[in-house]
Every structure is written in C-alpha cells, then in structure tokens.
Write an enzyme that holds these catalytic residues in place. Structure first.
Site, PDB file in Angstrom:
ATOM      1  N   PRO A  18       0.831  -1.147   0.041  1.00 34.88           N
ATOM      2  CA  PRO A  18      -0.128   0.015   0.001  1.00 34.88           C
ATOM      3  C   PRO A  18       0.917   1.266  -0.070  1.00 34.88           C
ATOM      4  O   PRO A  18       1.621   1.476   1.221  1.00 34.88           O
ATOM      5  CB  PRO A  18      -0.658   0.030   1.303  1.00 34.88           C
ATOM      6  CG  PRO A  18       0.298  -0.802   2.292  1.00 34.88           C
ATOM      7  CD  PRO A  18       0.942  -1.944   1.298  1.00 34.88           C
ATOM      8  N   MET A  19       0.769   2.019  -0.980  1.00 34.79           N
ATOM      9  CA  MET A  19       1.666   3.235  -1.070  1.00 34.79           C
ATOM     10  C   MET A  19       1.022   4.451  -1.390  1.00 34.79           C
ATOM     11  O   MET A  19      -0.076   4.479  -2.283  1.00 34.79           O
ATOM     12  CB  MET A  19       2.670   3.119  -2.374  1.00 34.79           C
ATOM     13  CG  MET A  19       3.737   2.033  -2.049  1.00 34.79           C
ATOM     14  SD  MET A  19       4.796   1.671  -3.598  1.00 34.79           S
ATOM     15  CE  MET A  19       3.698   0.870  -4.699  1.00 34.79           C
ATOM     16  N   GLN A  72      -6.393  -0.629   4.052  1.00 39.40           N
ATOM     17  CA  GLN A  72      -5.398  -0.616   5.116  1.00 39.40           C
ATOM     18  C   GLN A  72      -5.878   0.731   5.828  1.00 39.40           C
ATOM     19  O   GLN A  72      -6.088   1.832   4.983  1.00 39.40           O
ATOM     20  CB  GLN A  72      -4.204  -0.411   4.639  1.00 39.40           C
ATOM     21  CG  GLN A  72      -2.796  -0.396   5.633  1.00 39.40           C
ATOM     22  CD  GLN A  72      -1.571   0.075   5.603  1.00 39.40           C
ATOM     23  OE1 GLN A  72      -1.195   1.032   4.772  1.00 39.40           O
ATOM     24  NE2 GLN A  72      -0.789  -0.958   5.253  1.00 39.40           N
ATOM     25  N   CYS A 102       4.338   3.441   8.393  1.00 39.59           N
ATOM     26  CA  CYS A 102       4.585   4.490   7.858  1.00 39.59           C
ATOM     27  C   CYS A 102       5.435   5.506   8.586  1.00 39.59           C
ATOM     28  O   CYS A 102       5.263   5.765   9.806  1.00 39.59           O
ATOM     29  CB  CYS A 102       3.276   5.493   7.825  1.00 39.59           C
ATOM     30  SG  CYS A 102       3.626   6.778   6.673  1.00 39.59           S
ATOM     31  N   LYS A 141       1.033  -4.468   8.803  1.00 39.82           N
ATOM     32  CA  LYS A 141       2.255  -3.908   8.262  1.00 39.82           C
ATOM     33  C   LYS A 141       3.006  -3.129   9.562  1.00 39.82           C
ATOM     34  O   LYS A 141       2.354  -2.181   9.711  1.00 39.82           O
ATOM     35  CB  LYS A 141       2.067  -3.355   6.902  1.00 39.82           C
ATOM     36  CG  LYS A 141       3.432  -3.238   6.244  1.00 39.82           C
ATOM     37  CD  LYS A 141       3.088  -2.398   4.823  1.00 39.82           C
ATOM     38  CE  LYS A 141       4.412  -2.649   4.161  1.00 39.82           C
ATOM     39  NZ  LYS A 141       5.289  -1.370   4.411  1.00 39.82           N
ATOM     40  N   HIS A 171       8.331  -4.556   7.343  1.00 37.12           N
ATOM     41  CA  HIS A 171       9.459  -4.083   6.334  1.00 37.12           C
ATOM     42  C   HIS A 171      10.909  -3.804   7.308  1.00 37.12           C
ATOM     43  O   HIS A 171      10.931  -3.655   8.230  1.00 37.12           O
ATOM     44  CB  HIS A 171       9.083  -2.497   6.410  1.00 37.12           C
ATOM     45  CG  HIS A 171      10.032  -1.564   5.378  1.00 37.12           C
ATOM     46  ND1 HIS A 171      10.015  -1.582   4.099  1.00 37.12           N
ATOM     47  CD2 HIS A 171      11.265  -1.061   5.731  1.00 37.12           C
ATOM     48  CE1 HIS A 171      10.945  -0.508   3.620  1.00 37.12           C
ATOM     49  NE2 HIS A 171      11.613  -0.214   4.542  1.00 37.12           N
ATOM     50  N   ASN A 204       9.356  -7.287   3.146  1.00 39.96           N
ATOM     51  CA  ASN A 204       9.340  -6.345   2.585  1.00 39.96           C
ATOM     52  C   ASN A 204      10.449  -5.339   2.677  1.00 39.96           C
ATOM     53  O   ASN A 204      11.204  -5.177   3.835  1.00 39.96           O
ATOM     54  CB  ASN A 204       7.941  -5.473   3.011  1.00 39.96           C
ATOM     55  CG  ASN A 204       7.824  -3.910   2.308  1.00 39.96           C
ATOM     56  OD1 ASN A 204       7.645  -2.945   2.995  1.00 39.96           O
ATOM     57  ND2 ASN A 204       8.028  -3.974   0.989  1.00 39.96           N
ATOM     58  N   GLY A 205      10.918  -5.025   1.447  1.00 38.40           N
ATOM     59  CA  GLY A 205      12.226  -3.912   1.804  1.00 38.40           C
ATOM     60  C   GLY A 205      13.514  -4.409   0.587  1.00 38.40           C
ATOM     61  O   GLY A 205      13.969  -5.666   0.880  1.00 38.40           O
ATOM     62  N   ASP A 206      13.499  -3.621  -0.508  1.00 38.69           N
ATOM     63  CA  ASP A 206      14.517  -3.690  -1.488  1.00 38.69           C
ATOM     64  C   ASP A 206      14.375  -4.840  -2.595  1.00 38.69           C
ATOM     65  O   ASP A 206      15.361  -5.219  -3.129  1.00 38.69           O
ATOM     66  CB  ASP A 206      15.948  -3.967  -0.566  1.00 38.69           C
ATOM     67  CG  ASP A 206      16.302  -2.746   0.350  1.00 38.69           C
ATOM     68  OD1 ASP A 206      15.519  -1.752   0.049  1.00 38.69           O
ATOM     69  OD2 ASP A 206      17.085  -2.874   0.991  1.00 38.69           O
TER      70      ASP A 206
END
Length: 331
Positions: A18-19, A72, A102, A141, A171, A204-206
């Site tokens: 979710p962004m 979310q 966030c 998350k 993350h 999550n991440g990279d």
C-alpha cells in the site's frame, strides 16, 4: 499453500504494498493484470474516514477483479480505529490491514503509523479493538522497531498473533532509517522461524529483481514478499519474479509497445475513476517510471506533465512510439 484466514494465496504470494498516492485502483489494475496476488488500498486515515472526508471515503473503492484485496487503516485513537474497521468492513474487502509502519512525519508525529512502535501496549490494544470490530481477517504491516535500540519486532509479532492477527508484513528497516540503508531481513527471518509464530510472515524492503526475490525467499524462508517501489512504472515485476521462481529463467522485458499500452490503460482508468483533471494530474507521477532508461526522453515527459487533455497525451504517446520505432497505440 499460504492462507490468510480462508483466503488462499498460492505457495509463495507476491503482495503489492500500500503506497500513498500510488496504489489507487488504476495502479492496482495494472499490477493485478501482471501477477500481483494480494493488494491493498492506499492507507486510509481513520480520522478522515470518521469525518467522512471525500479523499478518505474514495479510497474505500474496490473492484471485484482486485480480489483478494485489503483495506489498510492508520490512526492514533483506539476507539476511532475500531469504528473505522466497521466502516471499512462494510465496503466489502477480503481483509483489514493496520499500518504501523509509515515513517513520514505527518503520520508518525501525530501518533499513528510507525509511532505505535514506541508504545507497544497501545499497539496491541488498538489491534485487539480492530480484530473485535470486524469479522474479516486482520493483518498488520510494521517495521523492525523505532530505532536501532528498539528493534522489538520479535516480541511484537508474538503479541499481535496472540490477540488475533492472521498475517504480518515486516519492512526490514526502523522508523528512524525511513527508506535509507539496506533492509535487514535477518530479523524478519527470526520472526518467521520462531516456533511460536504460526501466521504467515511476509518480508518487505529492497526487492527489485527476480534474482533478489529468489535469494531472499531461499535465505530467509518468508511466506511471501511484498513489493512497493520497484513496481511503480514496472508492474511486470510480479510476473517476472513468478516466472523466474518457477523456471530459473528470465521473461523477456516489456517492449516499448507494451509499456505504452499499459501506460495508456493506466491513464484511461485514472480518468474514469478521478475525472479528467484529477486523473490526468495523478498520472503525472508515473510517466518517468514507465519510460525509465529511455534516452533523450525528457522533452516528451515535459509535454506529458504539462497538458490537461487526454487526446493530446495519447498523441504524445503515439509520437513516442514512432520516435522509438514502435507501433501506434490502440484505445
């Protein structure tokens, strides 16, 4: 088979992160068409939803083709988050997700998002209130911790599982890191391999290539991977990862014509969802990513981000096709 409640996601699901201002329905549509297994709405402010703010309410829009889809939520008030879980449930998603990750000041400095990493008892109480407010599976998350001295994700995972969440995405950075430095997947792996943990753990991440997805799956043994920034302007990454995991071979990269067509489809949906002006303005953030790596593209991009007419944008895209030896678009 990885499952969240009764939702079956396959053997190694790929999740779209979710962004904010990115993962709206038009963007989700192109990601779903290119292999995303589970998607989430942009995060929705519980305060905005309670006030019936138009922007927050519009983010509840979901479509049948998106399933499974999660809504979310983020907020700082336990009571408000519980009420918003009830509102979100009525919108008909497959699950409810809580954002405790966030890092941006506008969210964290108001006691929401990653700020809850500084108050784990409140995080647990808020999560329990959301779990109790909906019949849907609730997922979370979050990040490793607030800073290097408070990487408490192992304890957090156990406590959240104990009060009823059905999956956890981690993350691999702290809030203080924001998006800087390399994500630490070792702690994510420790959570996954904790014998007390029974729920799916997603990393999550990279993740920005099929090779890295395979390496991290094999090394860290997570149940699935969530992809965020690498999908912006490149929704093909989901199917490319799936193909590589299944065969060890690379799919051919998208042709220019495929890039142009998906970009046009994205724009068309954006206009249908947000109206001509809103849809065109929202789309401007995506052009540079769709055509990343193309030589001497700047003059085209400048024109794309300064016009307000759909037919003019389509004409520019056709010029790009001709200039780079592609074929005319069909829409």
């Amino acid at each position: 088979m990885v499952k969240i409640g009764n939702i079956e996601l396959g053997s190694f699901p790929l999740l779209l992160a979710p962004m904010e201002d990115v993962s709206d329905p038009p963007f989700r549509a192109v990601c779903k068409a290119n292999g995303a297994d589970l998607m989430y709405t942009e995060f929705i402010s519980s305060e905005g939803l309670i006030r019936d703010a138009a922007k927050s309410v519009q983010k509840l829009d979901i479509f049948e083709y998106e399933r499974p889809i999660g809504i979310q939520l983020f907020g700082s008030s336990i009571e408000t988050m519980a009420s918003c879980a009830e509102i979100a449930t009525k919108a008909g998603p497959d699950l409810i997700d809580i954002n405790y990750g966030c890092p941006v000041k506008q969210v964290a400095c108001r006691g929401a998002g990653a700020a809850l990493l500084q108050d784990i008892p409140k995080m647990v109480a808020m999560t329990k209130a959301v779990v109790d407010a909906t019949h849907l599976p609730v997922t979370v998350k979050t990040r490793l911790g607030w800073d290097d001295s408070t990487k408490n994700i192992e304890d957090v995972a156990e406590r959240l599982q104990d009060i009823g969440i059905q999956a956890l995405t981690i993350h691999g950075r702290t809030r203080v890191q924001m998006y800087k430095g390399a994500a630490d997947w070792e702690l994510i792996s420790k959570v996954k391999n904790n014998p007390r943990i029974k729920i799916p753990i997603f990393g999550n991440g990279d993740i920005d290539s099929p090779e890295k997805a395979k390496e991290y799956r094999d090394r860290y043994e997570v149940d699935g991977i969530m992809i965020g920034r690498a999908s912006i302007g490149y929704p093909w990454i989901f199917n490319e990862i799936k193909h590589y995991l299944a065969t060890g071979e690379h799919l051919a990269p998208p042709t220019l014509q495929q890039r142009l067509q998906v970009c046009l489809d994205h724009l068309d949906f954006s206009i249908r969802w947000k109206g001509n002006h809103g849809g065109i303005v929202e789309m401007r953030r995506h052009y540079a990513n769709y055509f990343r790596g193309m030589d001497h593209f700047k003059p085209f991009r400048t024109r794309l981000v300064t016009t307000y007419e759909f037919e003019e944008i389509k004409g520019i895209l056709n010029e790009i096709a001709a200039h780079y030896a592609g074929e005319p678009l069909h829409a």
